[in-house]
Design a protein around this motif. Structure first.
Motif, mmCIF file in Angstrom:
data_model
loop_
_atom_site.group_PDB
_atom_site.id
_atom_site.type_symbol
_atom_site.label_atom_id
_atom_site.label_comp_id
_atom_site.label_asym_id
_atom_site.label_seq_id
_atom_site.Cartn_x
_atom_site.Cartn_y
_atom_site.Cartn_z
ATOM 1 N N ILE A 162 1.000 -1.304 0.076
ATOM 2 C CA ILE A 162 0.043 -0.170 0.114
ATOM 3 C C ILE A 162 0.942 1.295 0.009
ATOM 4 O O ILE A 162 1.907 1.171 0.909
ATOM 5 C CB ILE A 162 -1.090 -0.037 1.185
ATOM 6 N N LEU A 163 0.842 1.986 -0.825
ATOM 7 C CA LEU A 163 1.435 3.474 -1.176
ATOM 8 C C LEU A 163 0.603 4.609 -0.305
ATOM 9 O O LEU A 163 -0.491 4.698 -0.553
ATOM 10 C CB LEU A 163 1.581 3.643 -2.435
ATOM 11 N N HIS A 164 1.409 4.812 0.650
ATOM 12 C CA HIS A 164 0.783 5.763 1.770
ATOM 13 C C HIS A 164 1.174 7.140 1.407
ATOM 14 O O HIS A 164 0.568 8.166 1.513
ATOM 15 C CB HIS A 164 1.284 5.567 3.043
ATOM 16 N N GLU A 165 2.440 7.565 1.154
ATOM 17 C CA GLU A 165 2.959 8.854 0.844
ATOM 18 C C GLU A 165 4.094 8.945 -0.302
ATOM 19 O O GLU A 165 4.863 7.788 -0.568
ATOM 20 C CB GLU A 165 3.814 9.414 2.211
ATOM 21 N N ILE A 166 4.002 9.915 -1.039
ATOM 22 C CA ILE A 166 4.963 10.266 -2.144
ATOM 23 C C ILE A 166 5.673 11.595 -1.346
ATOM 24 O O ILE A 166 4.954 12.632 -1.483
ATOM 25 C CB ILE A 166 4.401 10.632 -3.385
ATOM 26 N N GLY A 167 7.045 11.650 -1.043
ATOM 27 C CA GLY A 167 7.540 12.657 -0.363
ATOM 28 C C GLY A 167 6.746 12.951 0.798
ATOM 29 O O GLY A 167 6.625 12.115 1.717
ATOM 30 N N LYS A 198 -5.183 8.770 -9.551
ATOM 31 C CA LYS A 198 -4.810 10.109 -10.386
ATOM 32 C C LYS A 198 -3.817 11.155 -9.522
ATOM 33 O O LYS A 198 -3.035 11.941 -9.958
ATOM 34 C CB LYS A 198 -6.223 10.890 -10.277
ATOM 35 N N GLN A 199 -4.088 11.172 -7.995
ATOM 36 C CA GLN A 199 -3.405 12.058 -7.287
ATOM 37 C C GLN A 199 -1.536 11.460 -7.426
ATOM 38 O O GLN A 199 -0.667 12.497 -7.777
ATOM 39 C CB GLN A 199 -3.684 11.866 -5.675
ATOM 40 N N ILE A 200 -1.319 10.217 -7.444
ATOM 41 C CA ILE A 200 -0.112 9.841 -7.533
ATOM 42 C C ILE A 200 0.492 10.447 -8.922
ATOM 43 O O ILE A 200 1.474 10.665 -9.076
ATOM 44 C CB ILE A 200 -0.172 8.237 -7.737
ATOM 45 N N GLU A 201 -0.355 9.961 -10.098
ATOM 46 C CA GLU A 201 0.004 10.557 -11.172
ATOM 47 C C GLU A 201 0.250 12.236 -11.418
ATOM 48 O O GLU A 201 1.488 12.328 -12.018
ATOM 49 C CB GLU A 201 -1.041 10.188 -12.409
ATOM 50 N N GLY A 202 -0.342 12.680 -10.737
ATOM 51 C CA GLY A 202 -0.195 14.150 -10.604
ATOM 52 C C GLY A 202 0.956 14.629 -9.931
ATOM 53 O O GLY A 202 1.836 15.759 -10.111
ATOM 54 N N LEU A 203 1.458 13.806 -8.751
ATOM 55 C CA LEU A 203 2.794 14.163 -8.139
ATOM 56 C C LEU A 203 3.765 13.599 -8.892
ATOM 57 O O LEU A 203 4.910 14.130 -8.911
ATOM 58 C CB LEU A 203 2.643 13.624 -6.954
ATOM 59 N N LEU A 204 3.963 12.591 -9.709
ATOM 60 C CA LEU A 204 4.990 12.014 -10.207
ATOM 61 C C LEU A 204 5.056 12.427 -11.657
ATOM 62 O O LEU A 204 6.074 12.630 -12.092
ATOM 63 C CB LEU A 204 5.058 10.585 -10.273
ATOM 64 N N GLU A 205 3.986 12.901 -12.251
ATOM 65 C CA GLU A 205 4.388 13.698 -13.720
ATOM 66 C C GLU A 205 5.381 14.929 -13.764
ATOM 67 O O GLU A 205 6.164 14.635 -14.819
ATOM 68 C CB GLU A 205 2.838 14.150 -14.263
ATOM 69 N N PRO A 206 5.470 15.756 -13.073
ATOM 70 C CA PRO A 206 6.624 16.777 -13.119
ATOM 71 C C PRO A 206 7.952 16.329 -12.578
ATOM 72 O O PRO A 206 9.034 17.325 -12.916
ATOM 73 C CB PRO A 206 5.774 17.996 -12.343
ATOM 74 N N ILE A 207 8.121 15.201 -12.259
ATOM 75 C CA ILE A 207 9.302 14.985 -11.513
ATOM 76 C C ILE A 207 10.294 14.555 -12.839
ATOM 77 O O ILE A 207 9.946 13.802 -13.621
ATOM 78 C CB ILE A 207 9.384 13.966 -10.811
ATOM 79 N N GLY A 208 11.585 15.225 -13.005
ATOM 80 C CA GLY A 208 12.357 14.735 -14.080
ATOM 81 C C GLY A 208 12.981 13.662 -13.900
ATOM 82 O O GLY A 208 13.405 12.902 -12.884
ATOM 83 N N ASP A 209 13.650 13.210 -15.166
ATOM 84 C CA ASP A 209 14.343 11.804 -15.114
ATOM 85 C C ASP A 209 15.671 11.945 -14.152
ATOM 86 O O ASP A 209 16.473 12.900 -14.193
ATOM 87 C CB ASP A 209 15.066 11.655 -16.429
ATOM 88 N N GLY A 210 16.055 10.857 -13.340
ATOM 89 C CA GLY A 210 17.110 10.972 -12.680
ATOM 90 C C GLY A 210 16.734 11.349 -11.077
ATOM 91 O O GLY A 210 17.463 11.373 -10.087
ATOM 92 N N SER A 211 15.615 12.215 -11.031
ATOM 93 C CA SER A 211 15.263 12.666 -9.741
ATOM 94 C C SER A 211 14.982 11.525 -8.552
ATOM 95 O O SER A 211 14.449 10.494 -9.014
ATOM 96 C CB SER A 211 14.106 13.663 -9.684
ATOM 97 N N LEU A 212 15.414 11.979 -7.454
ATOM 98 C CA LEU A 212 14.921 10.823 -6.313
ATOM 99 C C LEU A 212 13.544 11.248 -5.690
ATOM 100 O O LEU A 212 13.378 12.518 -5.335
ATOM 101 C CB LEU A 212 15.980 10.781 -5.364
ATOM 102 N N VAL A 213 12.827 9.975 -5.487
ATOM 103 C CA VAL A 213 11.494 10.363 -5.053
ATOM 104 C C VAL A 213 11.316 9.381 -3.889
ATOM 105 O O VAL A 213 11.424 8.234 -3.933
ATOM 106 C CB VAL A 213 10.404 9.839 -6.059
ATOM 107 N N ASP A 214 11.242 10.108 -2.409
ATOM 108 C CA ASP A 214 10.767 9.216 -1.567
ATOM 109 C C ASP A 214 9.426 8.796 -1.239
ATOM 110 O O ASP A 214 8.539 9.414 -1.427
ATOM 111 C CB ASP A 214 11.188 9.971 -0.076
#
Length: 85
Positions: free
Chosen positions: A31-36, A44-60
């Motif tokens: 279960i994914l609880h938090e992004i950052g 839909k919320q996950i897609e919105g949070l991940l879409e603007p993140i550039g290649d090579g960026s680290l996501v917690d």
């Protein structure tokens, strides 16, 4: 409700082999609880949070795995880092 009371999150239904999620250690059934610092409640919320993140960026990410101990549902949280591509 996934048997976890008032907990929120998004159930991981599938993980593509060799994807950033798979490499980070995300598995089907988690279960994914938090992004950052953002609590997630929908795809839909996950897609919105991940879409603007550039290649090579680290996501917690904060993910939970459920299991049973003595017949009771328990949740174990893990912190993972995903490398965007």
């Amino acid at each position: 409700r996934l048997g976890l009371g008032d907990e929120t999150g998004v159930l991981v239904a599938d993980v593509e082999a060799d994807s950033p999620a798979a490499v980070a250690g995300i598995e089907r059934g988690m279960i994914l609880h938090e992004i950052g610092r953002y609590e997630v409640t929908s795809i839909k919320q996950i897609e919105g949070l991940l879409e603007p993140i550039g290649d090579g960026s680290l996501v917690d990410l904060t993910v939970g795995a459920t299991g049973k101990i003595r017949g009771r549902a328990v949740r174990r949280l893990r912190q993972l880092t995903l490398t965007a591509r």
